[in-house]
Design a protein around this motif. Sequence first.
Motif, PDB file in Angstrom:
ATOM      1  N   LEU A 119       0.828  -1.213   0.000  1.00 52.00           N
ATOM      2  CA  LEU A 119       0.000   0.000   0.000  1.00 52.00           C
ATOM      3  C   LEU A 119       0.862   1.262   0.000  1.00 52.00           C
ATOM      4  O   LEU A 119       0.593   2.211  -0.753  1.00 52.00           O
ATOM      5  CB  LEU A 119      -0.942  -0.015   1.210  1.00 52.00           C
ATOM      6  CG  LEU A 119      -1.916   1.154   1.299  1.00 52.00           C
ATOM      7  CD1 LEU A 119      -2.809   1.235   0.065  1.00 52.00           C
ATOM      8  CD2 LEU A 119      -2.764   1.032   2.571  1.00 52.00           C
ATOM      9  N   GLN A 120       1.906   1.303   0.823  1.00 49.03           N
ATOM     10  CA  GLN A 120       2.801   2.468   0.834  1.00 49.03           C
ATOM     11  C   GLN A 120       3.445   2.680  -0.538  1.00 49.03           C
ATOM     12  O   GLN A 120       3.558   3.805  -1.018  1.00 49.03           O
ATOM     13  CB  GLN A 120       3.902   2.287   1.886  1.00 49.03           C
ATOM     14  CG  GLN A 120       3.426   2.392   3.306  1.00 49.03           C
ATOM     15  CD  GLN A 120       4.511   2.015   4.308  1.00 49.03           C
ATOM     16  OE1 GLN A 120       5.496   1.349   3.970  1.00 49.03           O
ATOM     17  NE2 GLN A 120       4.314   2.429   5.559  1.00 49.03           N
ATOM     18  N   HIS A 173       1.028   4.262  -2.966  1.00 52.61           N
ATOM     19  CA  HIS A 173       0.911   5.714  -2.741  1.00 52.61           C
ATOM     20  C   HIS A 173       2.113   6.459  -3.318  1.00 52.61           C
ATOM     21  O   HIS A 173       1.947   7.490  -3.984  1.00 52.61           O
ATOM     22  CB  HIS A 173       0.758   6.018  -1.240  1.00 52.61           C
ATOM     23  CG  HIS A 173      -0.611   5.778  -0.715  1.00 52.61           C
ATOM     24  ND1 HIS A 173      -1.692   6.581  -1.018  1.00 52.61           N
ATOM     25  CD2 HIS A 173      -1.078   4.808   0.098  1.00 52.61           C
ATOM     26  CE1 HIS A 173      -2.778   6.121  -0.419  1.00 52.61           C
ATOM     27  NE2 HIS A 173      -2.431   5.045   0.270  1.00 52.61           N
ATOM     28  N   GLY A 180       1.972   6.485  -7.088  1.00 49.20           N
ATOM     29  CA  GLY A 180       0.944   7.424  -7.546  1.00 49.20           C
ATOM     30  C   GLY A 180       1.403   8.867  -7.473  1.00 49.20           C
ATOM     31  O   GLY A 180       1.107   9.675  -8.365  1.00 49.20           O
ATOM     32  N   GLN A 181       2.140   9.217  -6.423  1.00 43.39           N
ATOM     33  CA  GLN A 181       2.661  10.580  -6.296  1.00 43.39           C
ATOM     34  C   GLN A 181       3.690  10.876  -7.376  1.00 43.39           C
ATOM     35  O   GLN A 181       3.731  11.967  -7.927  1.00 43.39           O
ATOM     36  CB  GLN A 181       3.297  10.779  -4.921  1.00 43.39           C
ATOM     37  CG  GLN A 181       2.308  10.792  -3.787  1.00 43.39           C
ATOM     38  CD  GLN A 181       2.995  10.738  -2.426  1.00 43.39           C
ATOM     39  OE1 GLN A 181       4.222  10.802  -2.320  1.00 43.39           O
ATOM     40  NE2 GLN A 181       2.189  10.613  -1.376  1.00 43.39           N
ATOM     41  N   LEU A 211      -5.815  -2.354  -1.696  1.00 47.10           N
ATOM     42  CA  LEU A 211      -5.436  -1.300  -2.644  1.00 47.10           C
ATOM     43  C   LEU A 211      -6.651  -0.545  -3.185  1.00 47.10           C
ATOM     44  O   LEU A 211      -6.602   0.002  -4.293  1.00 47.10           O
ATOM     45  CB  LEU A 211      -4.631  -1.912  -3.796  1.00 47.10           C
ATOM     46  CG  LEU A 211      -3.248  -2.432  -3.411  1.00 47.10           C
ATOM     47  CD1 LEU A 211      -2.675  -3.311  -4.508  1.00 47.10           C
ATOM     48  CD2 LEU A 211      -2.317  -1.274  -3.089  1.00 47.10           C
ATOM     49  N   PHE A 226      -6.921   2.332  -6.032  1.00 42.76           N
ATOM     50  CA  PHE A 226      -5.891   2.168  -7.058  1.00 42.76           C
ATOM     51  C   PHE A 226      -6.395   1.186  -8.112  1.00 42.76           C
ATOM     52  O   PHE A 226      -7.289   0.390  -7.853  1.00 42.76           O
ATOM     53  CB  PHE A 226      -4.588   1.626  -6.436  1.00 42.76           C
ATOM     54  CG  PHE A 226      -3.951   2.571  -5.468  1.00 42.76           C
ATOM     55  CD1 PHE A 226      -3.114   3.584  -5.913  1.00 42.76           C
ATOM     56  CD2 PHE A 226      -4.187   2.452  -4.107  1.00 42.76           C
ATOM     57  CE1 PHE A 226      -2.523   4.456  -5.018  1.00 42.76           C
ATOM     58  CE2 PHE A 226      -3.614   3.322  -3.204  1.00 42.76           C
ATOM     59  CZ  PHE A 226      -2.775   4.336  -3.654  1.00 42.76           C
TER      60      PHE A 226
END
Length: 195
Positions: free
Chosen positions: A126-127, A130, A133-134, A162, A165
């Motif tokens: 999950l991290q 993120h 995505g950034q 997720l 996403f």
Amino acid sequence: NPADDAPAAELEPDERQPGEALCPQRYNADKLRRIQRSMGSYFWAALYQQRPAPRDGDMFRRQWFSIVQALPRGCRFGRYWDKAGSAGKGAYSAGVLMAVSPDGRFFVVNVVRGQWSSGQRETVVLQTAHLDGQRYREVAIWVEQEPGSGGKESAENTVRNLAGFTARAEPVHGDKVLLAGPLAALLEVDGNTLW
């Protein structure tokens, strides 16, 4: 002893020079070189040289890859996760982020790997989503779905983790080394395919 009376076997001398084809009427040297380039050294050794050998751990060799300073514009991104679930031992979980450019070149952008418990692994997945995505905006995420109900449930849990996403589970069948063989052969003969 009757075997002592048998005539000794005589080998005819091989008049060929190194690199000459065994049967040029069937495959001349140029054709054999094209075949070798298309299939890679592992399968060539087994099928054409009669030297089958186990993989030596160098399925993907460093010299087949080039390092680039920046990705071209317009790349599409995807990360694939191969999950394991033993903290500090055994197999590694790995998530490989790749990009494909508009002209069809592939790039290995990032690899995250570790020996995490299943809970730690889900946190890392999950991290990483993120962070991807950034940095890259839209990144498709695939998760290996191993055979059986346990594999399906594990993949579904990761996809659920997720939420928000673009994530999908992908059932896999067959040996990973065998499945990676065609890519390894392609990279060996055309190192510019993957950057």
